[in-house]
Scaffold this motif. Structure first.
Motif, PDB file in Angstrom:
ATOM      1  N   ILE A   1      55.100  45.897  45.343  1.00  0.00           N
ATOM      2  CA  ILE A   1      54.221  46.389  46.406  1.00  0.00           C
ATOM      3  C   ILE A   1      54.917  46.267  47.760  1.00  0.00           C
TER       4      ILE A   1
ATOM      5  N   ALA B   1      45.746  41.927  43.374  1.00  0.00           N
ATOM      6  CA  ALA B   1      44.574  41.565  44.176  1.00  0.00           C
ATOM      7  C   ALA B   1      43.634  40.654  43.380  1.00  0.00           C
TER       8      ALA B   1
ATOM      9  N   GLY C   1      45.257  37.414  42.594  1.00  0.00           N
ATOM     10  CA  GLY C   1      45.344  36.627  43.825  1.00  0.00           C
ATOM     11  C   GLY C   1      44.028  35.898  44.083  1.00  0.00           C
TER      12      GLY C   1
END
Ligand code: HEM
Lengths: 154, 111
Positions: B14, B62, B65
């Motif tokens: 990313i 995401a 995380g």
């Protein structure tokens, strides 16, 4: 089939004599650790919103062109949204890559060189991105193709 | 363990994408023609699949995380870390299915 084993970084496979600077950086690392978590939470909202509006709504990816971007950045709402996303994602990503460099680049010189490249790239991208968001003109003089519809007023 | 490897790899991927993404978006400051020319080269099935892979990576990073954050800050996070990983994978599927339907029908539907 044998299960492959990947050593956790700093799990002892590195000789102690290569252990880097002794202390002094405790509070910086603590702030960085906290920052990764706080920025992570905010980034979920910013990035999911970004992906939803750009890829799911309307005509999706194929609708993206100059007019689309100009239409969004004509509004301070999306300017601030994108500005926050730029800064948080770049700082979060840079700190993450810094950790990875520290984990795998075992020679001092290699580590320094890689981190120098990383920091230069980060500063260039943050400054460039910020300038673009703030100096952007949705209706540039002389341009004819594909301007957002509100430009016809000129 | 493998979730950590996945988190690391998606994070780096990313990051490199973001560098390029800021550069291509900066072309709006050059001219509408320059921006559209470059974005136009992305509008083909190969890039469409690449975009889908990128979204898959971001969505995993995401949710995982948030799992890491839960493990660190929630009292019972450690105890439930394995169940949380299942939650990450289920949420990942739940988010990816509608997105892939949308993305692939746009990319291959020729609309
Ligand atoms: C979508 C929201 C995101 C969340 C919730 C999130 C969350 C996290 C968390 C909790 C960590 C672990 C930090 C640590 O262990 O100290 C992490 C690491 C990382 N993140 Fe993110 N992140 C997000 C977006 C991003 C983005 C956009 C990028 C790239 C620009 C990125 C790149 C990285 C990298 C490179 C690491 C380091 C991986 C490692 O050390 O193994 N993340 N992220």
């Amino acid at each position: 089939m044998a299960t492959p084993i990947i050593d956790a970084p700093r799990s002892g496979k590195i000789d102690v004599k290569y252990n880097r600077s002794k202390g002094g950086k405790g509070s910086f690392e603590m702030v960085a650790w906290l920052f990764m978590r706080l920025s992570g939470v905010v980034l979920v909202v910013l990035i999911f919103g970004h992906l939803f509006v750009n890829l799911m709504v309307g005509d999706g990816v194929h609708a993206i062109d100059f007019g689309f971007v100009a239409g969004k950045w004509a509004s301070p709402f999306w300017q601030i949204w994108d500005l926050l996303m730029l800064w948080l994602a770049m700082l979060h990503g840079t700190n993450g890559v810094r950790t990875i460099i520290n984990d795998y680049a075992e020679r001092n010189g290699t580590r320094m060189a890689l981190k120098t490249v990383l920091y230069v790239a980060t500063v260039v991208i943050i400054v460039l991105g910020t300038l673009v968001i703030f100096t952007f003109d949705p209706c540039p003089a002389g341009a004819v193709t594909d301007l957002p519809s509100f430009c016809t007023a000129r | 363990m493998w979730s950590w490897v996945g988190h690391r790899i998606t994070g780096v991927v990313i990051f490199f994408f973001l560098l390029v993404h800021v550069l291509d978006t900066s072309l709006v400051r050059v001219s509408p023609e320059a921006y559209n020319a470059v974005i136009g080269t992305y509008k083909n099935p190969i890039m469409g699949l690449g975009e889908a892979g990128l979204v898959a990576a971001i969505v995993f990073h995401a949710f995982n995380g948030l799992r890491i954050i839960a493990i660190d800050f929630w009292k019972k996070g450690n105890k439930y870390q394995a169940q949380l990983l299942w939650a990450v994978l289920i949420l990942w599927v739940v988010a990816m299915v509608p997105f892939l339907i949308r993305q692939l029908s746009i990319v291959f539907g020729g609309n």
